[in-house]
Write a protein that holds these residues in place. Structure first.
Motif, PDB file in Angstrom:
ATOM      1  N   LEU A 243       0.818  -1.214   0.000  1.00 37.69           N
ATOM      2  CA  LEU A 243       0.000   0.000   0.000  1.00 37.69           C
ATOM      3  C   LEU A 243       0.857   1.271   0.000  1.00 37.69           C
ATOM      4  N   LEU A 244       1.949   1.245   0.750  1.00 33.86           N
ATOM      5  CA  LEU A 244       2.784   2.447   0.859  1.00 33.86           C
ATOM      6  C   LEU A 244       3.542   2.716  -0.442  1.00 33.86           C
ATOM      7  N   ARG A 245       3.864   1.629  -1.154  1.00 33.46           N
ATOM      8  CA  ARG A 245       4.647   1.760  -2.377  1.00 33.46           C
ATOM      9  C   ARG A 245       3.772   2.027  -3.606  1.00 33.46           C
ATOM     10  N   ALA A 246       2.548   1.480  -3.574  1.00 35.86           N
ATOM     11  CA  ALA A 246       1.698   1.556  -4.766  1.00 35.86           C
ATOM     12  C   ALA A 246       1.034   2.923  -4.913  1.00 35.86           C
TER      13      ALA A 246
ATOM     14  N   LYS B  30      10.357   0.670   8.331  1.00 38.35           N
ATOM     15  CA  LYS B  30      10.649   1.690   9.348  1.00 38.35           C
ATOM     16  C   LYS B  30      11.658   2.704   8.794  1.00 38.35           C
ATOM     17  N   GLY B  31      12.740   2.185   8.213  1.00 34.15           N
ATOM     18  CA  GLY B  31      13.782   3.057   7.668  1.00 34.15           C
ATOM     19  C   GLY B  31      13.230   4.024   6.631  1.00 34.15           C
ATOM     20  N   LEU B  32      12.386   3.505   5.747  1.00 34.24           N
ATOM     21  CA  LEU B  32      11.844   4.344   4.677  1.00 34.24           C
ATOM     22  C   LEU B  32      10.835   5.361   5.220  1.00 34.24           C
ATOM     23  N   LEU B  33      10.027   4.947   6.183  1.00 30.73           N
ATOM     24  CA  LEU B  33       9.037   5.880   6.763  1.00 30.73           C
ATOM     25  C   LEU B  33       9.741   7.044   7.463  1.00 30.73           C
ATOM     26  N   LEU B  34      10.875   6.740   8.115  1.00 29.32           N
ATOM     27  CA  LEU B  34      11.636   7.806   8.783  1.00 29.32           C
ATOM     28  C   LEU B  34      12.320   8.694   7.738  1.00 29.32           C
ATOM     29  N   GLU B  35      12.943   8.024   6.758  1.00 26.59           N
ATOM     30  CA  GLU B  35      13.663   8.752   5.709  1.00 26.59           C
ATOM     31  C   GLU B  35      12.753   9.712   4.946  1.00 26.59           C
ATOM     32  N   LYS B  36      11.506   9.269   4.705  1.00 33.56           N
ATOM     33  CA  LYS B  36      10.580  10.102   3.928  1.00 33.56           C
ATOM     34  C   LYS B  36       9.825  11.092   4.816  1.00 33.56           C
ATOM     35  N   GLY B  37      10.117  11.063   6.114  1.00 31.86           N
ATOM     36  CA  GLY B  37       9.470  12.003   7.027  1.00 31.86           C
ATOM     37  C   GLY B  37       7.997  11.711   7.285  1.00 31.86           C
ATOM     38  N   ILE B  38       7.569  10.478   7.019  1.00 32.89           N
ATOM     39  CA  ILE B  38       6.162  10.127   7.267  1.00 32.89           C
ATOM     40  C   ILE B  38       5.962   9.858   8.756  1.00 32.89           C
ATOM     41  N   LEU B  39       6.961   9.262   9.384  1.00 25.88           N
ATOM     42  CA  LEU B  39       6.955   9.075  10.838  1.00 25.88           C
ATOM     43  C   LEU B  39       8.277   9.609  11.386  1.00 25.88           C
TER      44      LEU B  39
ATOM     45  N   PRO C 106      -2.141   5.287  -4.924  1.00 29.94           N
ATOM     46  CA  PRO C 106      -1.755   6.676  -5.194  1.00 29.94           C
ATOM     47  C   PRO C 106      -0.645   7.203  -4.290  1.00 29.94           C
ATOM     48  N   ARG C 107      -0.208   6.399  -3.299  1.00 30.90           N
ATOM     49  CA  ARG C 107       0.747   6.988  -2.345  1.00 30.90           C
ATOM     50  C   ARG C 107       2.147   7.104  -2.937  1.00 30.90           C
ATOM     51  N   SER C 108       2.621   6.003  -3.510  1.00 33.64           N
ATOM     52  CA  SER C 108       3.949   5.988  -4.155  1.00 33.64           C
ATOM     53  C   SER C 108       5.020   6.683  -3.307  1.00 33.64           C
ATOM     54  N   PHE C 109       5.068   6.325  -2.008  1.00 35.26           N
ATOM     55  CA  PHE C 109       6.048   6.968  -1.121  1.00 35.26           C
ATOM     56  C   PHE C 109       7.480   6.601  -1.505  1.00 35.26           C
ATOM     57  N   TRP C 110       7.636   5.416  -2.072  1.00 38.02           N
ATOM     58  CA  TRP C 110       8.976   5.015  -2.515  1.00 38.02           C
ATOM     59  C   TRP C 110       8.846   3.992  -3.638  1.00 38.02           C
ATOM     60  N   ALA C 111       9.962   3.751  -4.327  1.00 32.66           N
ATOM     61  CA  ALA C 111       9.986   2.771  -5.418  1.00 32.66           C
ATOM     62  C   ALA C 111      10.515   1.447  -4.877  1.00 32.66           C
ATOM     63  N   SER C 112      10.272   0.375  -5.617  1.00 32.49           N
ATOM     64  CA  SER C 112      10.699  -0.938  -5.116  1.00 32.49           C
ATOM     65  C   SER C 112      12.228  -1.005  -4.979  1.00 32.49           C
ATOM     66  N   ASP C 113      12.935  -0.247  -5.802  1.00 31.81           N
ATOM     67  CA  ASP C 113      14.401  -0.221  -5.697  1.00 31.81           C
ATOM     68  C   ASP C 113      14.853   0.348  -4.348  1.00 31.81           C
ATOM     69  N   GLU C 114      14.105   1.341  -3.869  1.00 35.29           N
ATOM     70  CA  GLU C 114      14.466   1.943  -2.574  1.00 35.29           C
ATOM     71  C   GLU C 114      14.246   0.944  -1.454  1.00 35.29           C
ATOM     72  N   ASN C 115      13.206   0.152  -1.624  1.00 33.17           N
ATOM     73  CA  ASN C 115      12.916  -0.900  -0.669  1.00 33.17           C
ATOM     74  C   ASN C 115      14.094  -1.864  -0.575  1.00 33.17           C
ATOM     75  N   ARG C 116      14.606  -2.254  -1.742  1.00 27.58           N
ATOM     76  CA  ARG C 116      15.742  -3.178  -1.750  1.00 27.58           C
ATOM     77  C   ARG C 116      16.995  -2.528  -1.197  1.00 27.58           C
ATOM     78  N   ARG C 117      17.221  -1.291  -1.585  1.00 28.92           N
ATOM     79  CA  ARG C 117      18.403  -0.569  -1.093  1.00 28.92           C
ATOM     80  C   ARG C 117      18.379  -0.535   0.446  1.00 28.92           C
ATOM     81  N   THR C 118      17.193  -0.310   1.010  1.00 31.10           N
ATOM     82  CA  THR C 118      17.091  -0.227   2.469  1.00 31.10           C
ATOM     83  C   THR C 118      17.364  -1.586   3.110  1.00 31.10           C
TER      84      THR C 118
END
Lengths: 217, 107
Positions: free
Chosen positions: B37-40, B77-86, B42-54
């Motif tokens: 849901l977070l990646r798809a 968790k890492g991505l939510l913090l990095e994107k400033g969502i949490l 309409p949110r598109s908070f990050w791309a799947s590549d970022e997920n792998r990088r993390t």
């Protein structure tokens, strides 16, 4: 009493999940609850959406892939289209593999394909459901590319030495679907009957399709 | 010689494969669902590549010893913090709250 049972106000059947509900023990299980509750409180996600997404995945299972393979067994033109453009061909049957390239590979008496994702767990989830644990394991990921015949033997799959084994490594952008060999003596079987012979593992390439009696060959 | 990524397992020696089937737990299903849901759209908070990088930048020890979905939730968790969502502070506070609540429920 688990926290999960408190929000059962949406009136649908959860019996399939019940056996999995346990109290969180590990740090990461607490982390999941905390992230989820915060995202819901901040209106980033809703509980309903999460539940719907879980249910959507429940419906994705290897039968979708099996329908595609069965069609390719009975329809050579379809098989050729599947081999030349996987995405386009599966769309004919109503399946979409979004923003990924789908490559179908045909197993024959000369070549046996086997799929791995050495870097992570890339898998055609839309067509096969969630990957089995072993597919994501260190052991499978490490060994599949180095000693595929030994791995196949562990799976109880004996491929003659004369057959070339080709291992393909999935990526974030490209997923593979193996077309297993159509078993002998299945000429009179209907497409619906053939579907039952096509197992998840036969589409990953760690097994062959079941024989005409539905048994492992 | 280039350094091998922690995720780059292809060709390394390893033991026998545990082929037992596993029914995903509720925790695993929820992590999977939230990631999608977070990646798809309409949110598109990050791309799947970022997920792998993390995931690939986790501590090697964490990567090697964590369960599959444990790596996923750490990456989330890492991505939510990095994107400033949490923020780290609200997440820490929530984890403590959840822990004490679960502790109370046992008594």
């Amino acid at each position: 009493m688990s926290s999960h049972s408190k929000d059962h106000d949406h009136g649908h059947d959860h019996t399939a999940f019940q056996k999995d509900i346990t109290e969180p023990k590990e740090d990461w299980e607490f982390l999941e609850i905390a992230i989820r509750e915060l995202l819901i409180e901040k209106n980033v996600l809703s509980a309903r959406e999460i539940q719907d997404e879980i249910e959507a995945w429940e419906k994705k299972n290897p039968e979708k892939g099996a329908e595609i393979i069965a069609r390719s067994w009975v329809d050579d033109d379809f098989k050729n289209r599947l081999l030349s453009d996987g995405n386009k061909a599966v769309a004919e049957l109503g399946f979409t593999v979004e923003s990924l390239k789908l490559v179908a590979l045909e197993n024959t008496y000369e070549i046996h394909h086997m799929v791995v994702c050495t870097l992570c767990s890339c898998y055609p989830r839309t067509l096969l459901g969630v990957p089995p644990l072993w597919y994501k394991s260190r052991e499978y990921r490490s060994r599949a590319v180095r000693e595929p015949r030994a791995v196949l033997r562990e799976f109880g799959t004996a491929i003659p030495e004369s057959v070339e084994i080709r291992v393909v490594d999935s990526t974030a952008d490209c997923r593979y679907l193996v077309i297993p060999k159509r078993p002998a003596n299945t000429e009179k079987m209907s497409e619906g009957e053939l579907v039952k012979l096509i197992t998840r593992d036969s589409m990953i390439g760690t097994a062959e399709a079941l024989d005409q009696h539905g048994k492992r060959s | 010689m280039t350094k091998r990524l922690i995720s780059d397992l292809g060709g390394l020696p390893a033991g026998s494969i545990d082929r037992s089937e596993h029914e995903p737990t509720m925790t695993e299903r929820r992590i999977d669902a939230m990631m999608i849901l977070l990646r798809a759209k309409p949110r598109s908070f990050w791309a799947s590549d970022e997920n792998r990088r993390t995931i690939e930048s986790l501590e090697p020890k964490t990567y090697a010893e964590s369960a599959y979905y444990e790596r996923w939730v750490l990456a989330m968790k890492g991505l939510l913090l990095e994107k400033g969502i949490l923020t780290e502070a609200e997440l820490d506070a929530k984890v403590s709250e959840v822990r004490s609540r679960e502790q109370m429920a046992k008594i």
